[in-house]
Design an enzyme around this catalytic site. Structure first.
Site, PDB file in Angstrom:
ATOM      1  N   GLU A  72      12.735  24.055  71.481  1.00 58.48           N
ATOM      2  CA  GLU A  72      11.715  25.092  71.339  1.00 58.48           C
ATOM      3  C   GLU A  72      10.462  24.461  70.723  1.00 58.48           C
ATOM      4  O   GLU A  72      10.572  23.696  69.756  1.00 58.48           O
ATOM      5  CB  GLU A  72      12.312  26.148  70.406  1.00 58.48           C
ATOM      6  N   PHE A  73       9.287  24.766  71.257  1.00 60.20           N
ATOM      7  CA  PHE A  73       8.049  24.304  70.625  1.00 60.20           C
ATOM      8  C   PHE A  73       7.655  25.319  69.556  1.00 60.20           C
ATOM      9  O   PHE A  73       7.591  26.515  69.821  1.00 60.20           O
ATOM     10  CB  PHE A  73       6.911  24.170  71.642  1.00 60.20           C
ATOM     11  N   ILE A  74       7.421  24.851  68.357  1.00 55.86           N
ATOM     12  CA  ILE A  74       6.964  25.747  67.287  1.00 55.86           C
ATOM     13  C   ILE A  74       5.508  25.435  66.987  1.00 55.86           C
ATOM     14  O   ILE A  74       5.166  24.287  66.668  1.00 55.86           O
ATOM     15  CB  ILE A  74       7.829  25.604  66.017  1.00 55.86           C
ATOM     16  N   ASP A 134      17.496  14.816  55.174  1.00 53.35           N
ATOM     17  CA  ASP A 134      16.361  13.888  55.128  1.00 53.35           C
ATOM     18  C   ASP A 134      15.092  14.683  54.833  1.00 53.35           C
ATOM     19  O   ASP A 134      14.113  14.651  55.568  1.00 53.35           O
ATOM     20  CB  ASP A 134      16.234  13.152  56.470  1.00 53.35           C
TER      21      ASP A 134
HETATM   22  P1  ADP Z   1      10.600  11.404  64.953  1.00 52.34           P
HETATM   23  O1  ADP Z   1      12.061  11.696  65.138  1.00 52.34           O
HETATM   24  O2  ADP Z   1      10.092  10.436  65.966  1.00 52.34           O
HETATM   25  O3  ADP Z   1      10.256  11.020  63.527  1.00 52.34           O
HETATM   26  P2  ADP Z   1       9.786  14.170  64.525  1.00 52.34           P
HETATM   27  O4  ADP Z   1      10.993  14.956  64.857  1.00 52.34           O
HETATM   28  O5  ADP Z   1       9.466  13.950  63.080  1.00 52.34           O
HETATM   29  O6  ADP Z   1       9.806  12.759  65.294  1.00 52.34           O
HETATM   30  O7  ADP Z   1       8.566  14.881  65.258  1.00 52.34           O
HETATM   31  C1  ADP Z   1       7.257  14.338  65.258  1.00 52.34           C
HETATM   32  C2  ADP Z   1       6.239  15.403  64.912  1.00 52.34           C
HETATM   33  O8  ADP Z   1       6.256  16.405  65.925  1.00 52.34           O
HETATM   34  C3  ADP Z   1       6.540  16.146  63.612  1.00 52.34           C
HETATM   35  O9  ADP Z   1       5.883  15.571  62.541  1.00 52.34           O
HETATM   36  C4  ADP Z   1       6.032  17.546  63.881  1.00 52.34           C
HETATM   37  O10 ADP Z   1       4.686  17.651  63.482  1.00 52.34           O
HETATM   38  C5  ADP Z   1       6.096  17.687  65.372  1.00 52.34           C
HETATM   39  N1  ADP Z   1       7.244  18.525  65.792  1.00 52.34           N
HETATM   40  C6  ADP Z   1       8.561  18.230  65.633  1.00 52.34           C
HETATM   41  N2  ADP Z   1       9.340  19.181  66.176  1.00 52.34           N
HETATM   42  C7  ADP Z   1       8.498  20.113  66.687  1.00 52.34           C
HETATM   43  C8  ADP Z   1       8.693  21.344  67.381  1.00 52.34           C
HETATM   44  N3  ADP Z   1       9.921  21.785  67.694  1.00 52.34           N
HETATM   45  N4  ADP Z   1       7.602  22.047  67.746  1.00 52.34           N
HETATM   46  C9  ADP Z   1       6.367  21.572  67.466  1.00 52.34           C
HETATM   47  N5  ADP Z   1       6.117  20.434  66.824  1.00 52.34           N
HETATM   48  C10 ADP Z   1       7.157  19.693  66.436  1.00 52.34           C
END
Ligand code: ADP
Length: 319
Positions: free
Chosen positions: A118-120, A224
């Site tokens: 899901e995109f938040i 984490d």
């Molecule tokens: P990685 O596993 O490469 O560290 P993250 O899971 O931290 O990546 O995601 C990278 C960035 O994407 C996050 O810092 C956040 O800002 C954004 N993000 C992560 N999940 C979502 C989501 N479901 N919807 C919108 N933005 C997201």
């Protein structure tokens, strides 16, 4: 039938709908979006920054927006573990986490995998520390584990493996699969026998240092929790991302607090839901030590001093 590849000249002459169908045949992410995801049009894709491990992309489609992470160097197990963690946290019905939708390999003939969730839409506010503390406490309180401490799958902390075999006793779990595992990795990677030896002495003393924890109950932990993995949605509600979940002692959740910026309002709200146990202050550095050791493993000896001083301070009191 004629196979039209996205790179061929024939591709350009097809209708947009047909082009998307052709692309989906060679792209499992598009394939999912146009199948189960219910999209018929991809309106836009845009890169999302901020991640440490994988490539992140936002897909806007006529069926809504999706968040996709892909990684060319790992098989699906890393993302399957992330999805298991997100699902477990989601199931508590407490703090907001993105719902995972699909994990799979990028192609059948090479490494690489993806996760769609899901995109938040994130808001710009700095976040409400009281709400974050309260809702994290609610997640810890709502969760329970019949199998003890651990998780159904192993996962990663940063890019370091994190083993989660089910274990009946918390101190044993924390000793063997958290501190002990990282100490062994430091020894193997850096040949740091001094730190390893000190670490072993600390492990022997854990039952004394953690003596108040005989009846501790397993809670679902994000695992984490630092500022890079905490966000706020457009309603101002906290969102936690990118977990390394397992069932553990709730206080271990604060092991990354040195990178999280939790203030007094956060802790006050948290302890209203999950009351503080005797000896909390004496254990905080032990839980940080796991993450300092991991930072030593991930980023090198710049973190050695922090690891040594924590171990020394505990060895000085536990005689
Ligand atoms: P990685 O596993 O490469 O560290 P993250 O899971 O931290 O990546 O995601 C990278 C960035 O994407 C996050 O810092 C956040 O800002 C954004 N993000 C992560 N999940 C979502 C989501 N479901 N919807 C919108 N933005 C997201």
């Amino acid at each position: 039938p004629v196979v039209v590849r996205p790179s061929s000249r024939a591709f350009a002459s097809r209708t947009p709908a047909l082009r998307l169908k052709i692309m989906a045949e060679s792209d499992p992410v598009l394939d999912w979006m146009m199948g189960e995801g219910g999209a018929t049009k991809i309106l836009r894709t845009s890169p999302v920054g901020g991640g440490c491990i994988s490539t992140a992309t936002r897909y806007d489609t006529d069926a809504g927006s999706f968040f996709v992470k892909s990684n060319r160097n790992t098989g699906p197990s890393m993302f399957e573990a992330e999805a298991a963690g997100l699902n477990a946290m989601h199931a508590t019905g407490t703090i907001r986490v993105p719902k995972p939708l699909k994990v799979g390999p990028l192609s059948s003939h090479s490494r690489g995998s993806f996760i769609i969730m899901e995109f938040i839409e994130m808001g710009s506010s700095r976040g409400n520390q009281t709400e974050l503390g309260r809702q994290l406490g609610e997640m810890h309180k709502a969760s329970s584990s019949e199998k003890g401490f651990g998780f159904d799958v192993d996962n990663t902390i940063g890019s370091t493996p994190q083993k989660n075999p089910w274990t009946g006793d918390w101190i044993t779990f924390f000793r063997d699969h958290r501190l002990g595992f990282q100490l062994q990795l430091i020894k193997d990677t850096y040949r740091d026998n001094d730190l390893y030896a000190k670490g072993q002495r600390l492990l022997e003393r854990l039952p004394v240092l953690m003596k108040d924890l005989d009846n501790v109950q397993p809670c679902l932990l994000h695992g984490d929790l630092w500022s890079g993995n905490v966000a706020t949605d457009t309603n101002g509600a906290p969102v936690i991302l990118d977990p390394a979940c397992y069932y553990g002692h709730n206080e271990a959740e604060f092991g990354m607090s040195w990178c999280a910026g939790f203030g007094p309002a956060f802790y006050d709200a948290y302890f209203k839901v999950m009351p503080k146990l005797p000896g909390f202050e004496q254990r905080t550095e032990l839980y940080k030590l796991y993450h300092y050791l991991n930072h030593y493993n991930l980023f090198g000896s710049g973190y050695r001093g922090s690891c040594t001083s924590i171990i020394d301070s505990y060895l000085a009191v536990a005689r």
